[in-house]
Every structure is written in C-alpha cells, then in structure tokens.
Design a protein around this motif. Structure first.
Motif, PDB file in Angstrom:
ATOM      1  N   ILE A   1       0.810  -1.233  -0.064  1.00 56.58           N
ATOM      2  CA  ILE A   1      -0.089  -0.171   0.161  1.00 56.58           C
ATOM      3  C   ILE A   1       0.999   1.300   0.157  1.00 56.58           C
ATOM      4  O   ILE A   1       1.798   1.269   0.713  1.00 56.58           O
ATOM      5  N   PHE A   2       0.602   2.096  -0.852  1.00 58.72           N
ATOM      6  CA  PHE A   2       1.218   3.383  -1.087  1.00 58.72           C
ATOM      7  C   PHE A   2       0.544   4.615  -1.319  1.00 58.72           C
ATOM      8  O   PHE A   2      -0.812   4.592  -1.645  1.00 58.72           O
ATOM      9  N   ALA A   3       0.977   5.980  -0.725  1.00 60.61           N
ATOM     10  CA  ALA A   3       0.130   7.113  -0.837  1.00 60.61           C
ATOM     11  C   ALA A   3       0.845   7.895  -1.993  1.00 60.61           C
ATOM     12  O   ALA A   3       2.104   8.165  -1.940  1.00 60.61           O
TER      13      ALA A   3
ATOM     14  N   ILE B   1      -4.600   6.952  -1.881  1.00 65.53           N
ATOM     15  CA  ILE B   1      -3.695   5.512  -1.341  1.00 65.53           C
ATOM     16  C   ILE B   1      -4.150   4.322  -2.020  1.00 65.53           C
ATOM     17  O   ILE B   1      -5.564   4.127  -2.142  1.00 65.53           O
ATOM     18  N   VAL B   2      -3.347   3.558  -2.382  1.00 64.81           N
ATOM     19  CA  VAL B   2      -3.544   2.622  -3.198  1.00 64.81           C
ATOM     20  C   VAL B   2      -2.945   1.285  -3.010  1.00 64.81           C
ATOM     21  O   VAL B   2      -1.917   1.500  -2.496  1.00 64.81           O
TER      22      VAL B   2
ATOM     23  N   LEU C   1      -7.785   3.062  -2.398  1.00 65.79           N
ATOM     24  CA  LEU C   1      -8.464   2.947  -1.099  1.00 65.79           C
ATOM     25  C   LEU C   1      -8.998   4.230  -0.603  1.00 65.79           C
ATOM     26  O   LEU C   1     -10.215   4.180   0.162  1.00 65.79           O
ATOM     27  N   LEU C   2      -8.295   5.078  -1.054  1.00 68.57           N
ATOM     28  CA  LEU C   2      -8.783   6.715  -0.596  1.00 68.57           C
ATOM     29  C   LEU C   2      -8.448   7.662  -1.528  1.00 68.57           C
ATOM     30  O   LEU C   2      -7.262   7.355  -2.084  1.00 68.57           O
ATOM     31  N   THR C   3      -9.259   8.659  -1.895  1.00 69.92           N
ATOM     32  CA  THR C   3      -8.821   9.693  -2.817  1.00 69.92           C
ATOM     33  C   THR C   3      -9.296  10.932  -2.148  1.00 69.92           C
ATOM     34  O   THR C   3     -10.230  10.973  -1.701  1.00 69.92           O
ATOM     35  N   ALA C   4      -8.446  12.218  -2.023  1.00 67.54           N
ATOM     36  CA  ALA C   4      -8.903  13.323  -1.572  1.00 67.54           C
ATOM     37  C   ALA C   4      -8.334  14.082  -2.610  1.00 67.54           C
ATOM     38  O   ALA C   4      -7.260  14.242  -3.060  1.00 67.54           O
TER      39      ALA C   4
ATOM     40  N   PRO D   1      -6.279  -1.809   5.123  1.00 69.30           N
ATOM     41  CA  PRO D   1      -6.918  -1.223   3.849  1.00 69.30           C
ATOM     42  C   PRO D   1      -8.456  -0.832   4.520  1.00 69.30           C
ATOM     43  O   PRO D   1      -8.866   0.258   3.687  1.00 69.30           O
ATOM     44  N   ASP D   2      -9.213  -1.397   5.194  1.00 69.09           N
ATOM     45  CA  ASP D   2     -10.404  -0.945   5.523  1.00 69.09           C
ATOM     46  C   ASP D   2     -10.408   0.206   6.148  1.00 69.09           C
ATOM     47  O   ASP D   2     -11.550   0.971   6.110  1.00 69.09           O
ATOM     48  N   HIS D   3      -9.323   0.560   7.021  1.00 69.58           N
ATOM     49  CA  HIS D   3      -9.332   1.863   7.651  1.00 69.58           C
ATOM     50  C   HIS D   3      -9.387   3.098   6.569  1.00 69.58           C
ATOM     51  O   HIS D   3      -9.680   4.100   6.717  1.00 69.58           O
ATOM     52  N   TRP D   4      -8.532   2.907   5.380  1.00 77.72           N
ATOM     53  CA  TRP D   4      -8.268   3.785   4.588  1.00 77.72           C
ATOM     54  C   TRP D   4      -9.629   4.120   3.703  1.00 77.72           C
ATOM     55  O   TRP D   4      -9.756   5.162   3.593  1.00 77.72           O
ATOM     56  N   ARG D   5     -10.175   3.016   3.620  1.00 74.36           N
ATOM     57  CA  ARG D   5     -11.708   3.113   2.877  1.00 74.36           C
ATOM     58  C   ARG D   5     -12.648   4.036   3.910  1.00 74.36           C
ATOM     59  O   ARG D   5     -13.246   4.697   3.427  1.00 74.36           O
ATOM     60  N   HIS D   6     -12.667   3.737   5.226  1.00 76.00           N
ATOM     61  CA  HIS D   6     -13.386   4.230   6.299  1.00 76.00           C
ATOM     62  C   HIS D   6     -13.122   5.817   6.119  1.00 76.00           C
ATOM     63  O   HIS D   6     -13.958   6.639   6.197  1.00 76.00           O
ATOM     64  N   ILE D   7     -11.737   6.159   6.115  1.00 75.15           N
ATOM     65  CA  ILE D   7     -11.466   7.581   6.102  1.00 75.15           C
ATOM     66  C   ILE D   7     -11.852   8.339   4.767  1.00 75.15           C
ATOM     67  O   ILE D   7     -12.549   9.449   4.670  1.00 75.15           O
TER      68      ILE D   7
END
Length: 172
Positions: free
Chosen positions: A63-65, A83-84, A106-109, A137-143
């Motif tokens: 996983i990386f940002a 975050i991928v 997992l996350l995009t901002a 990974p679930d936490h990144w999706r949560h954020i």
C-alpha cells in the motif's frame, strides 16, 4: 537509458526487469510547477529517467500514498492524494494517472484542505509507531468514506492495528 535500482539487492541493474508483477508509478518534480511524490510505501525498485522524472515500483499487496500537486502562474491546478493497494497480475483494478497498470484505490482526496487532512492522518499513524503501509485497507476506505460525507473519521489506534494483524494471520 536511466538507472534501475533493485531495492531487494541494493544493486543497479541494466534495464527494467519484466514479469515481476510490479506496479510502476511515474514521479515528476519541477519545483513549484509539478510535484508528484510518494508519501509512504515500500519501494521495490526505482528507475531514474532524468533530473526531473523517475519511476518507482511496488510489489503486489503493498500500500502506498501518491501525492500530486500542480500549479500554473496564477494558482494551484490540482492537489490530490491517493492511497492505493497494489494488485496482483490479473486482479481487477482501477486506473489512475501515472500508475501502471493501476490498483485498488482505497482513498482519494482532492483539494488542499482534504489532502492536508489525509497527510495529518498519516502523520498521526506514524506517531503511533505504525507504518502507514501496514494499516488496514478497511481503515483507509473508512477515512475516504467519512471525508466524502464531511464527517470526521475514527482515529486509528494500536488496538485496531493489533486486531487487523491478528485477523490477517487467520484469513486464508
């Protein structure tokens, strides 16, 4: 041709090594114009193309940002963090500019206020002594989901991290 460094052996190799299932991320750095960087992640290999460009590669499951910022003479054009999770060969994935072949996003901002909040969240996780690349990974999706609806995400804790590590050990 650029220099390729294999971080497993710490030796330079001539040319890219094909067929390893790595995901490549192209990074460009032109001061105050285009600035792309990796905020966290375990780089498996790096290829320097020139003074301003390089390609970093990650192994499946990592996983990386990936942070991108660009501006013109008047203002910021883009501020973005993704975050991928790196996918295995043949695994379904989403496409993302400068990331080949793509990954599980997992996350995009987008927009500096949101990007800054994500970067502060990463800092908080690091202050716990946890590698952000090892976070669930679930936490990144949560954020991502909480930020999307304008609510504050839960804080990642050592207890949540231990639970994730235990769950990962017993899952096939």
């Amino acid at each position: 041709m650029g220099t390729v460094v294999d971080f497993r052996s710490c030796r330079s190799a001539s040319g890219a090594v094909a067929g390893e299932g790595l995901t490549d991320v192209e990074l460009t750095w032109v001061e105050k114009k285009i600035e792309c960087w990796i905020r966290f992640g375990s780089v498996a290999r790096e290829k320097v193309l020139d003074r301003r460009r390089r390609i970093v590669s990650f192994r499946p499951g990592d996983i990386f940002a990936f942070v991108r910022w660009a501006a013109n003479d008047y203002d910021t054009i883009i501020s973005r963090v993704d975050i991928v999770r790196v996918v295995a060969v043949g695994e379904a994935h989403q496409t993302l500019p400068f990331v080949r072949p793509g990954g599980d996003i997992l996350l995009t901002a987008q927009g500096w206020p949101k990007v800054e909040r994500v970067l502060q969240t990463i800092d908080g996780i690091e202050q716990l002594g946890i590698d952000p690349g090892a976070v669930s990974p679930d936490h990144w999706r949560h954020i991502h989901n909480r930020m999307t609806v304008g609510q504050a995400p839960r804080t990642y804790t050592m207890d949540l991290h231990r639970a994730y590590l235990l769950r990962r050990r017993v899952q096939p």
